[in-house]
Design a protein around this motif. Structure first.
Motif, PDB file in Angstrom:
ATOM      1  N   ASP A  68       0.341  -0.843  -0.044  1.00  0.00           N
ATOM      2  CA  ASP A  68       0.482   0.025   0.197  1.00  0.00           C
ATOM      3  C   ASP A  68       0.671   0.976   0.210  1.00  0.00           C
ATOM      4  O   ASP A  68       0.547   2.338  -0.416  1.00  0.00           O
ATOM      5  CB  ASP A  68      -1.475  -0.076   1.055  1.00  0.00           C
ATOM      6  N   ALA A  69       1.688   1.741   0.590  1.00  0.00           N
ATOM      7  CA  ALA A  69       3.007   2.738   0.729  1.00  0.00           C
ATOM      8  C   ALA A  69       3.627   2.471  -0.840  1.00  0.00           C
ATOM      9  O   ALA A  69       3.398   3.908  -1.155  1.00  0.00           O
ATOM     10  CB  ALA A  69       3.681   1.895   1.675  1.00  0.00           C
ATOM     11  N   ARG A  70       3.770   1.870  -1.526  1.00  0.00           N
ATOM     12  CA  ARG A  70       4.366   2.209  -2.769  1.00  0.00           C
ATOM     13  C   ARG A  70       2.968   1.949  -3.238  1.00  0.00           C
ATOM     14  O   ARG A  70       3.903   2.944  -4.313  1.00  0.00           O
ATOM     15  CB  ARG A  70       4.927   0.425  -3.502  1.00  0.00           C
ATOM     16  N   PHE A  71       2.393   1.532  -3.363  1.00  0.00           N
ATOM     17  CA  PHE A  71       1.354   2.850  -3.867  1.00  0.00           C
ATOM     18  C   PHE A  71       0.750   3.278  -4.389  1.00  0.00           C
ATOM     19  O   PHE A  71       0.511   4.721  -5.277  1.00  0.00           O
ATOM     20  CB  PHE A  71      -0.493   1.339  -3.877  1.00  0.00           C
ATOM     21  N   ALA A  72       0.500   3.824  -2.554  1.00  0.00           N
ATOM     22  CA  ALA A  72       0.491   5.090  -2.784  1.00  0.00           C
ATOM     23  C   ALA A  72       1.494   6.606  -3.337  1.00  0.00           C
ATOM     24  O   ALA A  72       1.030   7.173  -3.936  1.00  0.00           O
ATOM     25  CB  ALA A  72       0.735   5.272  -0.951  1.00  0.00           C
ATOM     26  N   GLU A  73       2.470   5.995  -3.549  1.00  0.00           N
ATOM     27  CA  GLU A  73       3.723   7.009  -3.339  1.00  0.00           C
ATOM     28  C   GLU A  73       3.263   6.991  -4.989  1.00  0.00           C
ATOM     29  O   GLU A  73       3.539   8.273  -5.264  1.00  0.00           O
ATOM     30  CB  GLU A  73       5.286   6.226  -3.032  1.00  0.00           C
ATOM     31  N   ARG A  90      -4.913  13.692  -1.481  1.00  0.00           N
ATOM     32  CA  ARG A  90      -5.399  12.779  -0.354  1.00  0.00           C
ATOM     33  C   ARG A  90      -7.230  12.444  -0.289  1.00  0.00           C
ATOM     34  O   ARG A  90      -7.293  11.359   0.134  1.00  0.00           O
ATOM     35  CB  ARG A  90      -5.863  14.365   0.850  1.00  0.00           C
ATOM     36  N   ALA A  91      -7.871  12.957  -0.981  1.00  0.00           N
ATOM     37  CA  ALA A  91      -8.863  12.754  -0.775  1.00  0.00           C
ATOM     38  C   ALA A  91      -9.111  11.420  -1.987  1.00  0.00           C
ATOM     39  O   ALA A  91      -9.949   9.845  -1.806  1.00  0.00           O
ATOM     40  CB  ALA A  91      -9.710  13.881  -1.730  1.00  0.00           C
ATOM     41  N   GLU A  92      -8.820  10.945  -3.104  1.00  0.00           N
ATOM     42  CA  GLU A  92      -7.704   9.927  -4.453  1.00  0.00           C
ATOM     43  C   GLU A  92      -7.520   8.514  -3.024  1.00  0.00           C
ATOM     44  O   GLU A  92      -8.154   7.547  -3.446  1.00  0.00           O
ATOM     45  CB  GLU A  92      -7.243   9.432  -5.489  1.00  0.00           C
ATOM     46  N   LEU A  93      -6.745   9.016  -2.715  1.00  0.00           N
ATOM     47  CA  LEU A  93      -5.975   8.084  -1.261  1.00  0.00           C
ATOM     48  C   LEU A  93      -6.907   7.548  -1.037  1.00  0.00           C
ATOM     49  O   LEU A  93      -6.676   6.396  -0.202  1.00  0.00           O
ATOM     50  CB  LEU A  93      -4.560   9.053  -1.164  1.00  0.00           C
ATOM     51  N   GLY A  94      -7.818   8.549   0.611  1.00  0.00           N
ATOM     52  CA  GLY A  94      -8.956   7.385   1.155  1.00  0.00           C
ATOM     53  C   GLY A  94      -9.372   6.677   0.493  1.00  0.00           C
ATOM     54  O   GLY A  94     -10.034   6.223   1.254  1.00  0.00           O
ATOM     55  N   ALA A 102      -0.873   6.335   5.783  1.00  0.00           N
ATOM     56  CA  ALA A 102       0.053   6.082   4.964  1.00  0.00           C
ATOM     57  C   ALA A 102       0.367   6.889   3.921  1.00  0.00           C
ATOM     58  O   ALA A 102       0.657   6.997   3.340  1.00  0.00           O
ATOM     59  CB  ALA A 102      -0.991   4.840   4.222  1.00  0.00           C
ATOM     60  N   ILE A 103      -1.092   7.706   3.992  1.00  0.00           N
ATOM     61  CA  ILE A 103      -1.386   8.733   2.982  1.00  0.00           C
ATOM     62  C   ILE A 103      -0.404  10.128   3.267  1.00  0.00           C
ATOM     63  O   ILE A 103       0.055  10.230   3.152  1.00  0.00           O
ATOM     64  CB  ILE A 103      -3.090   9.498   3.137  1.00  0.00           C
ATOM     65  N   GLU A 104       0.170  10.017   5.182  1.00  0.00           N
ATOM     66  CA  GLU A 104       0.533  11.205   5.499  1.00  0.00           C
ATOM     67  C   GLU A 104       2.288  11.155   4.560  1.00  0.00           C
ATOM     68  O   GLU A 104       2.838  11.526   4.256  1.00  0.00           O
ATOM     69  CB  GLU A 104       0.504  11.052   6.639  1.00  0.00           C
ATOM     70  N   PHE A 110       6.462  13.388  -0.912  1.00  0.00           N
ATOM     71  CA  PHE A 110       6.540  14.384  -2.613  1.00  0.00           C
ATOM     72  C   PHE A 110       7.541  15.171  -2.340  1.00  0.00           C
ATOM     73  O   PHE A 110       7.013  15.872  -1.303  1.00  0.00           O
ATOM     74  CB  PHE A 110       4.865  14.768  -3.042  1.00  0.00           C
ATOM     75  N   GLU A 111       8.383  15.551  -3.158  1.00  0.00           N
ATOM     76  CA  GLU A 111       9.445  16.190  -2.553  1.00  0.00           C
ATOM     77  C   GLU A 111       9.235  17.817  -4.043  1.00  0.00           C
ATOM     78  O   GLU A 111      10.098  18.699  -3.133  1.00  0.00           O
ATOM     79  CB  GLU A 111      11.089  15.637  -2.845  1.00  0.00           C
ATOM     80  N   GLY A 112       8.314  18.149  -3.727  1.00  0.00           N
ATOM     81  CA  GLY A 112       8.497  19.171  -4.974  1.00  0.00           C
ATOM     82  C   GLY A 112       7.690  20.453  -3.584  1.00  0.00           C
ATOM     83  O   GLY A 112       7.191  20.407  -2.571  1.00  0.00           O
TER      84      GLY A 112
END
Length: 165
Positions: A68-73, A90-94, A102-104, A110-112
């Motif tokens: 799930d972490a890799r999917f989220a990234e 964030r809404a889509e991740l939820g 996991a969302i946070e 994200f480094e941008g």
């Protein structure tokens, strides 16, 4: 020697072999990353019982095929590339069944700079001088809100990227 009607000469009929739930889940994962929830839904759509799907997903997660972490990234990267803002992402991740941590973690990866992403998007869409035209400025604000940028970021962009009032 009799040939099958409708088959091409020299062709062989393949025996159709039913895939196991694990094989079906793996076939989905090799195409792209999936969340656990999404993978379970897709397996259910293919007629896999929930217990068998859960067991297959658990094994793939344990073996490192599903994360799930890799999917989220991955989702954050692709949505940023499609010019979507953090609120919408964030809404889509939820909606994919990910928990708050996991969302946070994915958003933190994200480094941008969200302000820069929004500024670049508004300039590409409405021209570099959109802040001087009230109608284009309002359209830019609406556009950025729809894309998922928060109010602070939109105000920053509307003030020309300078210090806020």
């Amino acid at each position: 020697m009799a040939e099958d009607v409708g088959s091409a000469p020299g062709s062989r009929k393949r025996k159709q072999r039913e895939l196991t739930p694990l094989q079906r889940a793996l076939a989905l994962l090799v195409r792209r990353e999936h969340s656990r929830k999404e993978l379970a839904r897709k397996l259910a759509e293919r007629g896999i019982e929930s217990e068998a799907a859960s067991a297959a997903i658990g094994r793939l997660t344990g073996d490192g095929w599903q994360s799930d972490a890799r999917f989220a990234e991955m989702l954050v990267r692709t949505r940023v590339a499609n010019n979507q803002g953090p609120v919408r992402i964030r809404a889509e991740l939820g909606s994919h069944g990910l928990d708050r941590d996991a969302i946070e973690a994915a958003m933190a990866a994200f480094e941008g700079d969200w302000r820069q992403v929004a500024q670049d998007l508004a300039c590409r869409r409405f021209g570099p001088d959109f802040v001087t035209d009230l109608v284009r400025r309002r359209k830019a604000a609406d556009f950025l809100y729809r894309r998922g940028f928060d109010g602070e970021t939109v105000r920053f962009v509307l003030h020309g990227g300078g210090p806020e009032d």
